[in-house]
Design a protein around this motif. Structure first.
Motif, PDB file in Angstrom:
ATOM      1  N   GLY A  91       8.386  12.601  26.132  1.00 18.63           N
ATOM      2  CA  GLY A  91       9.179  12.745  27.343  1.00 18.63           C
ATOM      3  C   GLY A  91       9.365  11.418  28.046  1.00 18.63           C
ATOM      4  N   GLN A  92       9.236  11.432  29.359  1.00 18.02           N
ATOM      5  CA  GLN A  92       9.439  10.219  30.133  1.00 18.02           C
ATOM      6  C   GLN A  92       8.392   9.155  29.792  1.00 18.02           C
ATOM      7  OE1 GLN A  92       9.978  10.824  34.375  1.00 18.02           O
ATOM      8  NE2 GLN A  92      10.801  12.888  34.029  1.00 18.02           N
ATOM      9  N   VAL A  93       8.815   7.910  29.797  1.00 17.96           N
ATOM     10  CA  VAL A  93       7.901   6.796  29.560  1.00 17.96           C
ATOM     11  C   VAL A  93       7.082   6.556  30.826  1.00 17.96           C
ATOM     12  CG1 VAL A  93       7.723   4.329  29.056  1.00 17.96           C
ATOM     13  CG2 VAL A  93       9.444   5.730  27.891  1.00 17.96           C
ATOM     14  N   THR A  94       5.758   6.624  30.682  1.00 14.37           N
ATOM     15  CA  THR A  94       4.853   6.372  31.807  1.00 14.37           C
ATOM     16  C   THR A  94       3.746   5.444  31.327  1.00 14.37           C
ATOM     17  OG1 THR A  94       3.342   8.212  31.312  1.00 14.37           O
ATOM     18  CG2 THR A  94       5.298   8.725  32.655  1.00 14.37           C
ATOM     19  N   SER A  95       2.815   5.115  32.225  1.00 15.71           N
ATOM     20  CA  SER A  95       1.729   4.214  31.841  1.00 15.71           C
ATOM     21  C   SER A  95       0.827   4.848  30.795  1.00 15.71           C
ATOM     22  CB  SER A  95       0.910   3.836  33.074  1.00 15.71           C
ATOM     23  OG  SER A  95       0.362   4.994  33.690  1.00 15.71           O
ATOM     24  N   ALA A  96       0.717   6.173  30.779  1.00 12.84           N
ATOM     25  CA  ALA A  96      -0.155   6.857  29.822  1.00 12.84           C
ATOM     26  C   ALA A  96       0.595   7.300  28.578  1.00 12.84           C
ATOM     27  CB  ALA A  96      -0.820   8.068  30.479  1.00 12.84           C
ATOM     28  N   CYS A  97       1.887   7.507  28.680  1.00  7.83           N
ATOM     29  CA  CYS A  97       2.687   8.042  27.575  1.00  7.83           C
ATOM     30  C   CYS A  97       3.826   7.098  27.238  1.00  7.83           C
ATOM     31  CB  CYS A  97       3.237   9.419  27.946  1.00  7.83           C
ATOM     32  SG  CYS A  97       1.969  10.682  28.183  1.00  7.83           S
ATOM     33  N   HIS A 112      14.172  20.405  29.742  1.00  6.64           N
ATOM     34  CA  HIS A 112      14.411  19.272  30.628  1.00  6.64           C
ATOM     35  C   HIS A 112      14.233  19.624  32.098  1.00  6.64           C
ATOM     36  CE1 HIS A 112      16.750  18.585  26.907  1.00  6.64           C
ATOM     37  NE2 HIS A 112      16.257  17.365  27.030  1.00  6.64           N
ATOM     38  N   GLN A 113      14.012  18.590  32.883  1.00  7.84           N
ATOM     39  CA  GLN A 113      13.926  18.744  34.328  1.00  7.84           C
ATOM     40  C   GLN A 113      15.274  19.177  34.903  1.00  7.84           C
ATOM     41  OE1 GLN A 113      10.571  15.401  35.479  1.00  7.84           O
ATOM     42  NE2 GLN A 113      12.692  14.991  35.993  1.00  7.84           N
ATOM     43  N   ASP A 115      17.072  17.554  36.818  1.00  6.52           N
ATOM     44  CA  ASP A 115      18.001  16.426  36.851  1.00  6.52           C
ATOM     45  C   ASP A 115      18.468  16.015  35.459  1.00  6.52           C
ATOM     46  OD1 ASP A 115      15.757  15.215  35.799  1.00  6.52           O
ATOM     47  OD2 ASP A 115      15.476  13.788  37.438  1.00  6.52           O
ATOM     48  N   GLY A 116      18.080  16.792  34.431  1.00 11.03           N
ATOM     49  CA  GLY A 116      18.517  16.522  33.073  1.00 11.03           C
ATOM     50  C   GLY A 116      17.602  15.610  32.280  1.00 11.03           C
ATOM     51  N   ARG A 117      16.633  14.996  32.934  1.00  8.88           N
ATOM     52  CA  ARG A 117      15.727  14.101  32.218  1.00  8.88           C
ATOM     53  C   ARG A 117      14.662  14.886  31.461  1.00  8.88           C
ATOM     54  NH1 ARG A 117      13.043   9.696  35.721  1.00  8.88           N
ATOM     55  NH2 ARG A 117      12.647  11.448  37.142  1.00  8.88           N
ATOM     56  N   ALA A 118      14.052  14.217  30.489  1.00  7.82           N
ATOM     57  CA  ALA A 118      12.934  14.820  29.765  1.00  7.82           C
ATOM     58  C   ALA A 118      11.776  15.059  30.723  1.00  7.82           C
ATOM     59  CB  ALA A 118      12.498  13.895  28.632  1.00  7.82           C
ATOM     60  N   LEU A 119      10.851  15.915  30.322  1.00  5.26           N
ATOM     61  CA  LEU A 119       9.688  16.208  31.155  1.00  5.26           C
ATOM     62  C   LEU A 119       8.729  15.016  31.176  1.00  5.26           C
ATOM     63  CD1 LEU A 119       8.978  19.897  30.074  1.00  5.26           C
ATOM     64  CD2 LEU A 119      10.440  19.044  31.933  1.00  5.26           C
ATOM     65  N   ASP A 120       7.842  15.021  32.143  1.00 11.63           N
ATOM     66  CA  ASP A 120       6.847  13.965  32.319  1.00 11.63           C
ATOM     67  C   ASP A 120       5.488  14.506  31.888  1.00 11.63           C
ATOM     68  OD1 ASP A 120       4.989  12.113  33.232  1.00 11.63           O
ATOM     69  OD2 ASP A 120       6.018  11.757  35.139  1.00 11.63           O
ATOM     70  N   ALA A 121       5.086  14.205  30.651  1.00 10.35           N
ATOM     71  CA  ALA A 121       3.848  14.768  30.098  1.00 10.35           C
ATOM     72  C   ALA A 121       2.613  14.293  30.834  1.00 10.35           C
ATOM     73  CB  ALA A 121       3.736  14.405  28.616  1.00 10.35           C
ATOM     74  N   GLU A 122       2.676  13.122  31.426  1.00  9.56           N
ATOM     75  CA  GLU A 122       1.508  12.602  32.138  1.00  9.56           C
ATOM     76  C   GLU A 122       1.230  13.378  33.409  1.00  9.56           C
ATOM     77  OE1 GLU A 122      -0.248   8.491  34.182  1.00  9.56           O
ATOM     78  OE2 GLU A 122       1.646   8.418  33.077  1.00  9.56           O
ATOM     79  N   ARG A 123       2.263  13.913  34.025  1.00 10.01           N
ATOM     80  CA  ARG A 123       2.104  14.563  35.329  1.00 10.01           C
ATOM     81  C   ARG A 123       2.329  16.071  35.323  1.00 10.01           C
ATOM     82  NH1 ARG A 123       4.301   9.601  35.889  1.00 10.01           N
ATOM     83  NH2 ARG A 123       3.228   8.157  37.312  1.00 10.01           N
TER      84      ARG A 123
END
Length: 245
Positions: A91-97, A112-113, A115-123
């Motif tokens: 999903g979304q690029v984060t510090s953990a993923c 998807h969220q 807003d159309g973006r992929a989900l945030d697996a870290e949160r």
């Protein structure tokens, strides 16, 4: 959506349009110090899913090299299985993923969220379901993106949503955030747990928007209470009965 190693549906548990719980359900500690989200105890939920009326046509593997031993079960308005937990960091690029932390990272999720973006697996606590196949078609069981799931491990309950799909023959995967909340090592390369995780799905439910975890807790707690009390809906539950803008 993992590429590595990694029923006939009973109608969904009822969802009351007027939810008595607050929008944010607080975490509670039991007398033994075990964490649970909401007020329904892990033991009470597990007592309702003993045995396995199998609804899948076959069995799933927990990893590509493991034997196929995991059935999908269904009774009293829920779908469930007990397996391992691999970590989905897609999903979304984060510090953990990201590609540095996860060699199997994909910047997409099946759902998807708002807003159309992929989900945030870290949160976001979410669960991965196997891609539909001859073994089992999750959609035919009333399971859909944003559907509510109670994830149980080590006497702990975490509410999540259906957020991604995985390999068609492998089962047992959830997001970084789900694992972390349950005290499971969330590292996408080395984390997870080999067994002892029960996933209880409430068919024909949808959290809107999918990324609002507070809505998932509110809805999950309502459904879990009804399930433990023995309530079984005789028709499909309304979608989007809990909306948080």
């Amino acid at each position: 959506m993992r590429t590595r190693t990694l029923a006939l549906a009973v109608s969904g548990a009822a969802l009351l349009a007027a939810v008595a719980l607050p929008a944010t359900a607080s975490s509670a500690a039991t007398g033994t110090g075990a964490f649970r989200e909401g007020t329904v105890a892990a033991a009470d939920l597990l007592a309702k899913v003993t045995g396995c009326p199998q609804i899948s046509n076959g069995l799933y593997r927990t990893d590509s090299e493991a034997p196929a031993t995991i059935p999908v079960c269904g009774k009293d308005g829920v779908v469930y299985w007990t397996a391992d937990m691999d970590i989905d960091c897609d999903g979304q690029v984060t510090s953990a993923c990201n590609t540095g932390t996860d060699p199997w990272f994909q910047a997409a999720t099946a759902f998807h969220q708002s807003d159309g973006r992929a989900l945030d697996a870290e949160r976001l606590p979410y669960v991965v379901v196997p891609t539909s196949s001859a073994i089992w078609n999750y959609a035919s069981a009333g399971i859909k993106g944003g559907g509510v799931v109670a994830v149980i491990h080590n006497n702990q309950v975490q509410y999540a949503v259906v957020g991604d799909t995985g390999p068609s023959q492998i089962i047992g995967e959830a997001s970084y955030a789900t694992a972390r909340a349950l005290g499971i090592d969330p590292d996408p390369s080395t984390g997870g747990t080999a067994a002892g995780v029960t996933y209880i799905f409430f068919p024909n439910t949808t959290v809107l928007p999918i990324e609002n975890h507070e809505a998932a807790v509110t809805l999950g707690e309502t459904l879990a209470k009804q399930f433990v009390a023995g309530f079984r809906q005789r028709g499909p539950a309304p979608e989007g009965a809990v909306r948080v803008r």
